[in-house]
Design a protein around this motif. Structure first.
Motif, PDB file in Angstrom:
ATOM      1  N   TYR A   1       0.899  -1.238  -0.023  1.00 46.35           N
ATOM      2  CA  TYR A   1      -0.052  -0.158  -0.066  1.00 46.35           C
ATOM      3  C   TYR A   1       0.956   1.351  -0.027  1.00 46.35           C
ATOM      4  O   TYR A   1       0.523   2.148  -0.680  1.00 46.35           O
ATOM      5  CB  TYR A   1      -0.851  -0.054   1.114  1.00 46.35           C
ATOM      6  CG  TYR A   1      -1.793   1.141   1.263  1.00 46.35           C
ATOM      7  CD1 TYR A   1      -3.015   1.096   0.696  1.00 46.35           C
ATOM      8  CD2 TYR A   1      -1.446   2.196   2.009  1.00 46.35           C
ATOM      9  CE1 TYR A   1      -3.923   2.227   0.546  1.00 46.35           C
ATOM     10  CE2 TYR A   1      -2.163   3.419   1.819  1.00 46.35           C
ATOM     11  CZ  TYR A   1      -3.560   3.352   1.222  1.00 46.35           C
ATOM     12  OH  TYR A   1      -4.538   4.370   1.369  1.00 46.35           O
TER      13      TYR A   1
ATOM     14  N   LEU B   1      -4.693   0.881   8.410  1.00 51.16           N
ATOM     15  CA  LEU B   1      -3.856   1.825   7.732  1.00 51.16           C
ATOM     16  C   LEU B   1      -3.745   3.080   8.329  1.00 51.16           C
ATOM     17  O   LEU B   1      -2.700   3.648   8.399  1.00 51.16           O
ATOM     18  CB  LEU B   1      -4.610   1.893   6.497  1.00 51.16           C
ATOM     19  CG  LEU B   1      -4.488   0.748   5.453  1.00 51.16           C
ATOM     20  CD1 LEU B   1      -5.269   1.013   4.222  1.00 51.16           C
ATOM     21  CD2 LEU B   1      -3.004   0.724   4.717  1.00 51.16           C
ATOM     22  N   GLU B   2      -5.051   3.699   8.914  1.00 50.33           N
ATOM     23  CA  GLU B   2      -4.921   4.976   9.483  1.00 50.33           C
ATOM     24  C   GLU B   2      -4.173   4.819  10.930  1.00 50.33           C
ATOM     25  O   GLU B   2      -3.188   5.794  10.963  1.00 50.33           O
ATOM     26  CB  GLU B   2      -6.523   5.306  10.084  1.00 50.33           C
ATOM     27  CG  GLU B   2      -6.479   6.436  10.764  1.00 50.33           C
ATOM     28  CD  GLU B   2      -8.049   7.029  11.194  1.00 50.33           C
ATOM     29  OE1 GLU B   2      -8.257   7.952  11.055  1.00 50.33           O
ATOM     30  OE2 GLU B   2      -8.545   5.830  11.747  1.00 50.33           O
TER      31      GLU B   2
ATOM     32  N   ASN C   1       0.961   4.150  -2.637  1.00 56.45           N
ATOM     33  CA  ASN C   1       0.469   5.500  -2.254  1.00 56.45           C
ATOM     34  C   ASN C   1       1.796   6.540  -2.660  1.00 56.45           C
ATOM     35  O   ASN C   1       1.302   7.598  -3.175  1.00 56.45           O
ATOM     36  CB  ASN C   1       0.351   5.588  -0.919  1.00 56.45           C
ATOM     37  CG  ASN C   1      -0.475   6.715  -0.112  1.00 56.45           C
ATOM     38  OD1 ASN C   1      -0.500   7.722  -0.893  1.00 56.45           O
ATOM     39  ND2 ASN C   1      -1.270   6.454   0.676  1.00 56.45           N
TER      40      ASN C   1
ATOM     41  N   TRP D   1      -8.411   1.622   1.190  1.00 54.55           N
ATOM     42  CA  TRP D   1      -8.337   2.625   2.162  1.00 54.55           C
ATOM     43  C   TRP D   1      -9.856   2.770   2.460  1.00 54.55           C
ATOM     44  O   TRP D   1     -10.260   3.044   3.734  1.00 54.55           O
ATOM     45  CB  TRP D   1      -7.914   3.962   1.549  1.00 54.55           C
ATOM     46  CG  TRP D   1      -8.058   5.253   2.378  1.00 54.55           C
ATOM     47  CD1 TRP D   1      -9.097   6.201   2.326  1.00 54.55           C
ATOM     48  CD2 TRP D   1      -7.303   5.489   3.429  1.00 54.55           C
ATOM     49  NE1 TRP D   1      -8.719   7.111   3.333  1.00 54.55           N
ATOM     50  CE2 TRP D   1      -7.699   6.932   4.025  1.00 54.55           C
ATOM     51  CE3 TRP D   1      -5.988   5.113   4.042  1.00 54.55           C
ATOM     52  CZ2 TRP D   1      -7.080   7.461   5.025  1.00 54.55           C
ATOM     53  CZ3 TRP D   1      -5.245   5.638   5.104  1.00 54.55           C
ATOM     54  CH2 TRP D   1      -5.708   7.027   5.501  1.00 54.55           C
ATOM     55  N   TYR D   2     -10.779   2.172   1.527  1.00 52.71           N
ATOM     56  CA  TYR D   2     -12.350   2.403   1.653  1.00 52.71           C
ATOM     57  C   TYR D   2     -12.812   1.265   2.560  1.00 52.71           C
ATOM     58  O   TYR D   2     -14.022   1.143   2.616  1.00 52.71           O
ATOM     59  CB  TYR D   2     -12.886   2.898   0.709  1.00 52.71           C
ATOM     60  CG  TYR D   2     -12.582   4.341   0.219  1.00 52.71           C
ATOM     61  CD1 TYR D   2     -12.980   5.333   0.847  1.00 52.71           C
ATOM     62  CD2 TYR D   2     -11.466   4.476  -1.030  1.00 52.71           C
ATOM     63  CE1 TYR D   2     -12.646   6.746   0.474  1.00 52.71           C
ATOM     64  CE2 TYR D   2     -11.185   5.732  -1.401  1.00 52.71           C
ATOM     65  CZ  TYR D   2     -11.538   6.781  -0.661  1.00 52.71           C
ATOM     66  OH  TYR D   2     -11.313   8.009  -0.971  1.00 52.71           O
TER      67      TYR D   2
ATOM     68  N   TYR E   1      -9.465   0.306   7.177  1.00 54.51           N
ATOM     69  CA  TYR E   1      -9.199   1.531   7.214  1.00 54.51           C
ATOM     70  C   TYR E   1      -8.488   1.826   8.253  1.00 54.51           C
ATOM     71  O   TYR E   1      -7.486   2.451   8.607  1.00 54.51           O
ATOM     72  CB  TYR E   1     -10.452   2.078   7.165  1.00 54.51           C
ATOM     73  CG  TYR E   1     -10.161   3.593   7.437  1.00 54.51           C
ATOM     74  CD1 TYR E   1      -9.637   4.575   6.447  1.00 54.51           C
ATOM     75  CD2 TYR E   1     -11.003   4.141   8.443  1.00 54.51           C
ATOM     76  CE1 TYR E   1      -9.696   5.897   6.827  1.00 54.51           C
ATOM     77  CE2 TYR E   1     -10.522   5.432   8.991  1.00 54.51           C
ATOM     78  CZ  TYR E   1     -10.205   6.455   7.993  1.00 54.51           C
ATOM     79  OH  TYR E   1      -9.835   7.478   8.317  1.00 54.51           O
TER      80      TYR E   1
ATOM     81  N   SER F   1       2.834   9.900   1.585  1.00 55.85           N
ATOM     82  CA  SER F   1       1.471   9.461   1.181  1.00 55.85           C
ATOM     83  C   SER F   1       0.996  10.966   0.764  1.00 55.85           C
ATOM     84  O   SER F   1       1.392  11.943   0.882  1.00 55.85           O
ATOM     85  CB  SER F   1       0.684   8.980   2.268  1.00 55.85           C
ATOM     86  OG  SER F   1       0.597   9.901   3.271  1.00 55.85           O
TER      87      SER F   1
END
Length: 192
Positions: free
Chosen positions: A54, A108-109, A58, A99-100, A105, A122
């Motif tokens: 990812y 990742l966050e 990104n 991401w969605y 999520y 990013s």
């Protein structure tokens, strides 16, 4: 190609085809021509591999976006263009589209929030660097705390995650206005 690169590329292929949730370590290992134990010599988990993939995707997106933006334009136009192109690219890339994924999520966050800001690469980081630069140049209202700047970006992501509830037919225009309202509000000189 070395083993780590094979795992990375095979993981990327499988995550792109099946998504994060439906891909498992056994499949990645088989696709890479290794045993599951060998996978763990390079990556502690499926999540760690996915996050590395990812981050690479990104970074590619950020580089493409930064080359396409005209940073001499007004902040409202720059941020609108950045977020529009970012959304289009995310929806076209199965890795970035995770991401969605509500299930992933948060992972990742948390990773991006825990990561040392100097090592982040990013679109979110680029967005924040623009806002911070504009704040230092006096283009962002003085009464807006710098700690709030990432909240505006994250809020737009949250709204995007709920576009079906908002109404997909109204969502693109609503998002365009929200971006404009936020950036105009941030850059508007405070009324006396």
């Amino acid at each position: 190609m070395d083993i780590e690169s094979r795992i990375f590329e095979c993981g990327k292929d499988l995550f792109s085809a099946k998504g994060f949730k439906k891909t498992n370590i056994k499949e990645i290992a088989e696709h890479a021509g290794i045993g599951v134990g060998t996978f763990y010599n390079y990556y502690a988990s499926k999540e760690q591999l996915f996050i590395e993939i990812y981050k690479q995707e990104n970074k590619k997106l950020k580089n493409r976006l930064t080359k396409s933006l005209d940073l001499t334009q007004e902040p409202v136009h720059i941020i609108s263009q950045l977020l529009k192109e970012n959304q289009e690219a995310i929806h076209a890339n199965p890795i970035l589209k995770e991401w969605y994924n509500q299930d992933f999520y948060k992972e990742l966050e948390r990773h991006y929030r825990d990561e040392d800001s100097q090592s982040m690469d990013s679109v979110r980081d680029f967005y924040l660097s623009l806002l911070r630069k504009w704040k230092q140049q006096g283009m962002i209202r003085e009464d807006v705390d710098e700690e709030l700047l990432p909240v505006f970006f994250d809020s737009l992501v949250c709204i995007d995650m709920h576009k079906d509830e908002i109404g997909i037919e109204h969502f693109p225009k609503a998002m365009q206005y929200l971006i404009e309202f936020i950036i105009t509000g941030l850059t508007k000189q405070q009324q006396n």
